[in-house]
Design a protein around this motif. Structure first.
Motif, PDB file in Angstrom:
ATOM      1  N   VAL A 172     -34.227 -76.469 -39.442  1.00  0.00           N
ATOM      2  CA  VAL A 172     -35.187 -76.666 -40.679  1.00  0.00           C
ATOM      3  C   VAL A 172     -36.346 -77.113 -39.834  1.00  0.00           C
ATOM      4  N   LEU A 217     -41.191 -78.458 -46.482  1.00  0.00           N
ATOM      5  CA  LEU A 217     -40.226 -78.316 -45.259  1.00  0.00           C
ATOM      6  C   LEU A 217     -39.662 -79.639 -44.649  1.00  0.00           C
ATOM      7  N   LEU A 237     -36.192 -74.949 -49.739  1.00  0.00           N
ATOM      8  CA  LEU A 237     -36.194 -73.761 -49.005  1.00  0.00           C
ATOM      9  C   LEU A 237     -36.649 -72.557 -49.817  1.00  0.00           C
ATOM     10  N   ALA A 276     -35.131 -68.541 -44.958  1.00  0.00           N
ATOM     11  CA  ALA A 276     -35.364 -69.927 -45.718  1.00  0.00           C
ATOM     12  C   ALA A 276     -34.882 -69.553 -47.043  1.00  0.00           C
TER      13      ALA A 276
END
Length: 382
Positions: A172, A217, A237, A276
């Protein structure tokens, strides 16, 4: 080592000439060897079994990319020890991942990289421009957390996450870093191309969307460590995927048909949205996100890294953009690798032919990129 820039001291060298070919070669070797180690039954090399191959692709390959992109021209007394530490860390992890050398060298490289790379971003005044430094620091520190989670110390440290949440958080983090840097590369390049054609581009960096991504994020990264919050991380996401798509559409890439290098860069940027979004939906449904995560690590990281490596090398060596056949080839190669790995699913070794297709496509693309980088480096020295 001498510089390829006449205005630079002769003992300085651009870090990407050293770390980019090494990173490409590592990528070309690590993935097929990891498949071989599992399918052959030999377990060799041991460092690429299980989470080991993810460790090398994040804390070996991706950190080498960060070093090459962020360090700029450096004297030999800085680059040589840093590169040697990276190389020894890779060799020791490949051959003996549980050894003291492997356990210490990899986080040591990450910390030394942070020492040299992070301060380069502190001069910026706006918080959005300064985010890259702390983000690189977090990714480097996650290499230390992985070491702690993977060692005997994990038994005595509570609460200590397992290696899987650490890897998810690191990915991530890479997603965020690629979203930030990719946007900062694509937006001005597209604007310059459109201006030459008399087309105005008002939506360039798009600070509101970028700011939202820089908030969403990092929250998803933190929540990745919390099993009870996976659904919230998944929702974040999915929202980030939507924002990435909106941002890319507003760049008006349909006017850049004469710039295949920019189109492929944006293609890699859209892989971020695909990865994502797919990972987010997987977390929302509480299914295994590993296949979807590979859309980030193969589709996005593979396409963006190869595009940026070739772009910088061609600009430095030939003062031009990469030829269209090269950027088109890497886009196709990475798309095959990403989609094949997605098709292999949560039990990839049950589909060895599909898995090998993904590995060979990835490896072949990076091997050719490494060869091209070496050739361009030799040309730049002339």
């Amino acid at each position: 080592m001498t510089s390829d820039n006449p205005g630079m001291p002769r003992k300085n060298m651009h870090a990407f000439w050293l770390f980019f070919p090494a990173a490409a070669l590592l990528a070309a070797l690590a993935v097929p060897l990891s498949v071989y180690s599992a399918l052959s039954g030999t377990g060799w090399p041991p460092g690429l079994l299980g989470s080991g191959h993810g460790h090398e692709l994040v804390f070996g390959f991706a950190l080498a990319l960060i070093a090459g992109y962020t360090l700029g021209p450096q004297p030999r007394r800085i680059l040589a020890p840093l590169f040697l530490l990276w190389l020894l860390a890779r060799i020791s992890w490949f051959l003996a991942p549980q050894s003291l050398a492997a356990q210490l060298l990899s986080p040591a490289f990450a910390l030394l990289l942070a020492r040299h790379a992070v301060p380069r971003f502190q001069a910026a005044k706006k918080w959005r421009n300064r985010i890259a430094g702390p983000l690189i620091l977090v990714i480097c520190l996650l290499a230390v957390v992985f070491w702690l989670a993977n060692s005997a110390l994990a038994v005595s440290i509570r609460p200590m996450p397992g290696t899987r949440p650490v890897m998810t958080a690191a990915i991530v983090g890479l997603l965020l870093l690629m979203t930030f840097i990719g946007g900062r590369i694509i937006a001005p390049a597209v604007a310059g191309t459109l201006e030459k054609r008399g087309i105005s581009l008002e939506a360039r960096v798009q600070p509101r969307i970028e700011g939202m991504l820089l908030i969403i994020l990092p929250l998803a990264l933190v929540l990745a460590f919390m099993p009870f919050a996976t659904a919230v991380a998944g929702l974040l996401l999915v929202i980030s995927a939507f924002l990435v798509v909106v941002r890319a559409i507003r760049w008006k890439l349909w006017h850049c048909g004469n710039r295949p290098d920019l189109l492929v860069l944006t293609f890699g940027y859209l892989w971020l949205a695909a990865g994502a979004g797919a990972t987010g939906f997987s977390l929302l449904q509480r299914t295994d996100p590993i296949p979807a995560i590979h859309l980030i690590t193969i589709g996005a990281l593979g396409t963006l890294s190869t595009s940026v490596m070739l772009r910088l090398a061609w600009q430095r060596a030939r003062r031009t953009t990469p030829p269209s056949w090269q950027v088109t080839g890497i886009a196709i190669g990475m798309a095959i690798a990403a989609l094949a790995r997605l098709d292999a699913g949560v039990t990839p070794f049950a589909k060895p032919h599909v898995l090998w297709l993904s590995a060979v496509s990835w490896s072949g693309t990076y091997a050719l990129v490494a060869l091209q980088l070496v050739m361009l480096f030799r040309n730049s020295r002339k």
